[in-house]
Design a protein around this motif. Structure first.
Motif, PDB file in Angstrom:
ATOM      1  N   HIS A   1      38.021  -9.634 -21.753  1.00  0.00           N
ATOM      2  CA  HIS A   1      37.917  -8.676 -20.821  1.00  0.00           C
ATOM      3  C   HIS A   1      38.213  -9.072 -19.077  1.00  0.00           C
ATOM      4  O   HIS A   1      38.138 -10.047 -18.275  1.00  0.00           O
ATOM      5  CB  HIS A   1      36.079  -9.269 -19.538  1.00  0.00           C
ATOM      6  N   ARG A   2      39.575  -7.860 -18.444  1.00  0.00           N
ATOM      7  CA  ARG A   2      39.985  -8.624 -17.480  1.00  0.00           C
ATOM      8  C   ARG A   2      40.328  -8.285 -15.975  1.00  0.00           C
ATOM      9  O   ARG A   2      40.563  -8.285 -15.572  1.00  0.00           O
ATOM     10  CB  ARG A   2      41.588  -8.504 -18.460  1.00  0.00           C
ATOM     11  N   HIS A   3      38.893  -6.956 -16.224  1.00  0.00           N
ATOM     12  CA  HIS A   3      39.162  -6.128 -14.806  1.00  0.00           C
ATOM     13  C   HIS A   3      38.669  -7.258 -13.856  1.00  0.00           C
ATOM     14  O   HIS A   3      37.907  -8.531 -14.187  1.00  0.00           O
ATOM     15  CB  HIS A   3      38.700  -4.400 -15.662  1.00  0.00           C
ATOM     16  N   GLY A   4      38.999  -6.592 -12.896  1.00  0.00           N
ATOM     17  CA  GLY A   4      38.106  -7.357 -11.718  1.00  0.00           C
ATOM     18  C   GLY A   4      38.821  -8.772 -10.967  1.00  0.00           C
ATOM     19  O   GLY A   4      40.409  -8.482 -11.489  1.00  0.00           O
ATOM     20  N   SER A   5      38.531  -9.193 -10.446  1.00  0.00           N
ATOM     21  CA  SER A   5      39.333 -10.232  -9.421  1.00  0.00           C
ATOM     22  C   SER A   5      40.029 -11.310 -10.734  1.00  0.00           C
ATOM     23  O   SER A   5      39.742 -11.545 -12.421  1.00  0.00           O
ATOM     24  CB  SER A   5      38.034 -11.728  -9.036  1.00  0.00           C
TER      25      SER A   5
ATOM     26  N   HIS B   1      37.639 -12.832 -14.151  1.00  0.00           N
ATOM     27  CA  HIS B   1      36.053 -11.998 -14.719  1.00  0.00           C
ATOM     28  C   HIS B   1      35.679 -12.587 -15.310  1.00  0.00           C
ATOM     29  O   HIS B   1      34.386 -12.109 -15.275  1.00  0.00           O
ATOM     30  CB  HIS B   1      37.154 -10.982 -13.244  1.00  0.00           C
TER      31      HIS B   1
ATOM     32  N   ASP C   1      33.499 -10.846  -6.468  1.00  0.00           N
ATOM     33  CA  ASP C   1      33.947  -9.221  -6.708  1.00  0.00           C
ATOM     34  C   ASP C   1      32.366  -8.417  -5.599  1.00  0.00           C
ATOM     35  O   ASP C   1      32.355  -7.137  -5.612  1.00  0.00           O
ATOM     36  CB  ASP C   1      34.089  -8.274  -8.217  1.00  0.00           C
TER      37      ASP C   1
END
Length: 135
Positions: A76-80, A83, A122
Motif C-alpha cells: 500500500h504505497r499512496h501517501g507519505s 504510509h 497525512d
C-alpha cells in the motif's frame, strides 16, 4: 445510547493524544454503564496506556516504529513514504475500546488513560466517537 463526536488535532507527525478528559466529560452525570470509544479512520487506533510519563509518546511510537517501520516494504504505497504501515496499525492498536462507567466516572486504573494513536501524518485532524450505553 447517547453518542457524540469530538475533533482531535494530531498534526503532521505520528502522535499519541490523550482524550481521557474529554471522555470523562462525556460520561459525567451519567450513572453506571459502558463507554465505547471509536475512531472512524483506517489509519488510527485507541490505546489504554499510561500517558504523560513517556509511555505514550515517545515510547509507544518507538515500539510501533520497531514492529511497523515507516519504510518502502509495504504494498500500500499512496501517501507519505511508509504510509502502508499506517493501514496495518489498526490490526495491532484497535480502532475502539470499551471502558466501564460507574456512577458517572470512568473506571480506569490509576495510571490508565484513553489515547488516540495516529501514525498517519497525512491527516492532521481526527474524529473520535464516544458512545454511552446505560447499564
Amino acid at each position: 445510547m447517547r453518542s457524540e463526536v469530538i475533533t482531535v488535532q494530531t498534526g503532521r507527525r505520528p502522535a499519541v493524544r490523550d482524550v481521557t478528559a474529554e471522555a470523562q466529560q462525556f460520561v459525567s452525570g451519567e450513572g453506571d454503564g459502558l463507554l465505547h470509544v471509536f475512531v472512524p479512520h483506517a489509519t488510527a487506533g485507541i490505546a489504554i496506556i499510561e500517558s504523560g510519563s513517556g509511555s505514550d509518546d515517545p515510547d509507544l511510537m518507538t515500539a510501533i516504529d520497531g514492529f511497523l517501520p515507516a519504510d518502502d516494504r509495504w504494498r500500500h504505497r499512496h501517501g507519505s513514504p511508509g504510509h502502508g504501515r499506517d493501514h496495518v496499525l489498526p490490526a495491532f492498536v484497535a480502532p475502539y475500546a470499551s471502558i466501564p462507567v460507574l456512577g458517572g466516572r470512568l473506571a480506569l486504573g490509576t495510571w490508565q488513560s484513553i489515547c488516540l494513536v495516529d501514525t498517519n501524518g497525512d491527516n492532521a485532524v481526527r474524529q473520535v466517537r464516544f458512545s454511552f450505553l446505560p447499564g
